[in-house]
Write a protein that holds these residues in place. Structure first.
Motif, PDB file in Angstrom:
ATOM      1  N   GLU A 128       4.402  -0.209   2.191  1.00 39.95           N
ATOM      2  CA  GLU A 128       4.800  -1.008   3.343  1.00 39.95           C
ATOM      3  C   GLU A 128       3.628  -1.225   4.303  1.00 39.95           C
ATOM      4  O   GLU A 128       3.470  -2.307   4.878  1.00 39.95           O
ATOM      5  CB  GLU A 128       5.941  -0.321   4.115  1.00 39.95           C
ATOM      6  N   PHE A 129       2.796  -0.192   4.453  1.00 45.56           N
ATOM      7  CA  PHE A 129       1.642  -0.264   5.347  1.00 45.56           C
ATOM      8  C   PHE A 129       0.666  -1.338   4.880  1.00 45.56           C
ATOM      9  O   PHE A 129       0.233  -2.198   5.666  1.00 45.56           O
ATOM     10  CB  PHE A 129       0.947   1.098   5.419  1.00 45.56           C
ATOM     11  N   ALA A 130       0.330  -1.313   3.598  1.00 40.11           N
ATOM     12  CA  ALA A 130      -0.592  -2.307   3.042  1.00 40.11           C
ATOM     13  C   ALA A 130       0.015  -3.709   3.103  1.00 40.11           C
ATOM     14  O   ALA A 130      -0.675  -4.690   3.389  1.00 40.11           O
ATOM     15  CB  ALA A 130      -0.942  -1.946   1.603  1.00 40.11           C
ATOM     16  N   PHE A 131       1.320  -3.791   2.840  1.00 32.94           N
ATOM     17  CA  PHE A 131       2.010  -5.087   2.866  1.00 32.94           C
ATOM     18  C   PHE A 131       1.927  -5.694   4.257  1.00 32.94           C
ATOM     19  O   PHE A 131       1.659  -6.891   4.412  1.00 32.94           O
ATOM     20  CB  PHE A 131       3.471  -4.891   2.450  1.00 32.94           C
ATOM     21  N   MET A 132       2.158  -4.870   5.278  1.00 35.20           N
ATOM     22  CA  MET A 132       2.107  -5.362   6.654  1.00 35.20           C
ATOM     23  C   MET A 132       0.695  -5.829   7.016  1.00 35.20           C
ATOM     24  O   MET A 132       0.523  -6.828   7.729  1.00 35.20           O
ATOM     25  CB  MET A 132       2.559  -4.274   7.623  1.00 35.20           C
TER      26      MET A 132
ATOM     27  N   ASP B 155      -2.473   3.064  -5.354  1.00 37.37           N
ATOM     28  CA  ASP B 155      -1.597   4.220  -5.565  1.00 37.37           C
ATOM     29  C   ASP B 155      -0.402   4.234  -4.611  1.00 37.37           C
ATOM     30  O   ASP B 155       0.359   5.210  -4.561  1.00 37.37           O
ATOM     31  CB  ASP B 155      -2.389   5.526  -5.376  1.00 37.37           C
ATOM     32  N   GLY B 156      -0.233   3.162  -3.875  1.00 30.21           N
ATOM     33  CA  GLY B 156       0.839   3.121  -2.886  1.00 30.21           C
ATOM     34  C   GLY B 156       2.197   2.870  -3.520  1.00 30.21           C
ATOM     35  O   GLY B 156       2.318   2.316  -4.616  1.00 30.21           O
TER      36      GLY B 156
ATOM     37  N   ARG C 247      -0.926  -8.468  -3.883  1.00 26.25           N
ATOM     38  CA  ARG C 247      -2.150  -8.306  -3.091  1.00 26.25           C
ATOM     39  C   ARG C 247      -2.144  -6.969  -2.355  1.00 26.25           C
ATOM     40  O   ARG C 247      -3.190  -6.335  -2.181  1.00 26.25           O
ATOM     41  CB  ARG C 247      -2.273  -9.447  -2.104  1.00 26.25           C
ATOM     42  N   SER C 248      -0.963  -6.532  -1.926  1.00 28.99           N
ATOM     43  CA  SER C 248      -0.845  -5.243  -1.239  1.00 28.99           C
ATOM     44  C   SER C 248      -1.168  -4.098  -2.179  1.00 28.99           C
ATOM     45  O   SER C 248      -1.813  -3.114  -1.789  1.00 28.99           O
ATOM     46  CB  SER C 248       0.572  -5.074  -0.687  1.00 28.99           C
TER      47      SER C 248
ATOM     48  N   LYS D 243      14.901  -3.570  -0.493  1.00 26.02           N
ATOM     49  CA  LYS D 243      15.275  -3.179   0.864  1.00 26.02           C
ATOM     50  C   LYS D 243      14.213  -3.617   1.861  1.00 26.02           C
ATOM     51  O   LYS D 243      14.525  -4.134   2.941  1.00 26.02           O
ATOM     52  CB  LYS D 243      15.463  -1.660   0.943  1.00 26.02           C
ATOM     53  N   PHE D 244      12.953  -3.418   1.489  1.00 23.56           N
ATOM     54  CA  PHE D 244      11.859  -3.818   2.381  1.00 23.56           C
ATOM     55  C   PHE D 244      11.812  -5.336   2.517  1.00 23.56           C
ATOM     56  O   PHE D 244      11.622  -5.867   3.624  1.00 23.56           O
ATOM     57  CB  PHE D 244      10.525  -3.294   1.837  1.00 23.56           C
TER      58      PHE D 244
END
Length: 208
Positions: free
Chosen positions: A5-9, A68-69, A61-62, A98-99
């Motif tokens: 989620e962090f990388a996606f944001m 490894d996320g 891309r995330s 869900k995200f």
């Protein structure tokens, strides 16, 4: 930090802010027309809509950014069955679904609503004032002027249409019998620099 989620944001907000930054820079240009401003906001709405449909690409891309996320795993809530629920089983969504539904779609939706609202404001103002800047014979100057006066009765009066027609002719003579498309700022600058504001008081007020 190893949550996807962090990388996606990071990816999505970088894309969004880059688009907003470019548009915002253009919006600072005093030569823009109101309709152009409205269309720029509409283009941002389209860009957000396109982004909404590209969840999988953004997710990929995330993962490149954080190989490894993984999505945060949340415990499934047990909802108490109600009498009218029937026999339909609860839907068990995956972590990325869900995200996507609870975060990604919400961000896009709220931003799109804001951009659409701002675009509509510019469009409405453009509809009211754009006739001031065109000599197109198909534009009914009298009707447009009457509508504008009815919206601002304390600032304008019924002489607006006659003043505007005369002012357009003045600008045409000044520019060799041609009337290219000017925006409000250009026309008011001509009026101010040529010191003719007192000859067209309603037009001057409308252009401000």
């Amino acid at each position: 930090m190893n949550k996807l989620e962090f990388a996606f944001m990071l990816v999505i907000w970088n894309d969004i802010l880059q688009s907003f930054k470019k548009v915002n820079k253009v919006l600072q240009n005093e030569d823009l027309t109101l309709l152009t401003c409205a269309n720029l906001y509409r283009s941002l709405c389209d860009q957000l809509e396109k982004m909404r449909d590209n969840f999988d690409t953004i997710e990929m891309r995330s993962k490149e950014l954080l190989p490894d996320g993984s999505y945060m795993i949340t415990r499934k809530r047990i909802r108490k069955k109600m009498a009218n629920d029937g026999n339909t089983p609860d839907v068990d969504l995956s972590s990325n679904d869900k995200f996507r539904i609870n975060a990604f779609y919400v961000i896009i939706y709220k931003l799109r609503i804001q951009m659409d609202s701002r675009g509509q404001i510019y469009k409405e103002i453009s509809t009211r004032f754009d006739f001031l800047c065109t000599s197109n014979e198909k534009v009914n100057v009298l009707a447009c002027a009457q509508r504008l006066v009815s919206n601002y009765p304390e600032d304008l009066n019924s002489e607006l249409s006659d003043e505007l027609i005369q002012f357009h002719r003045y600008v045409m003579h000044k520019n060799g019998n041609s009337f290219k498309f000017f925006n409000q700022a250009n026309l008011y600058k001509i009026m101010w620099e040529d010191k003719i504001t007192s000859a067209f008081p309603n037009v001057g007020t409308a252009l401000r």
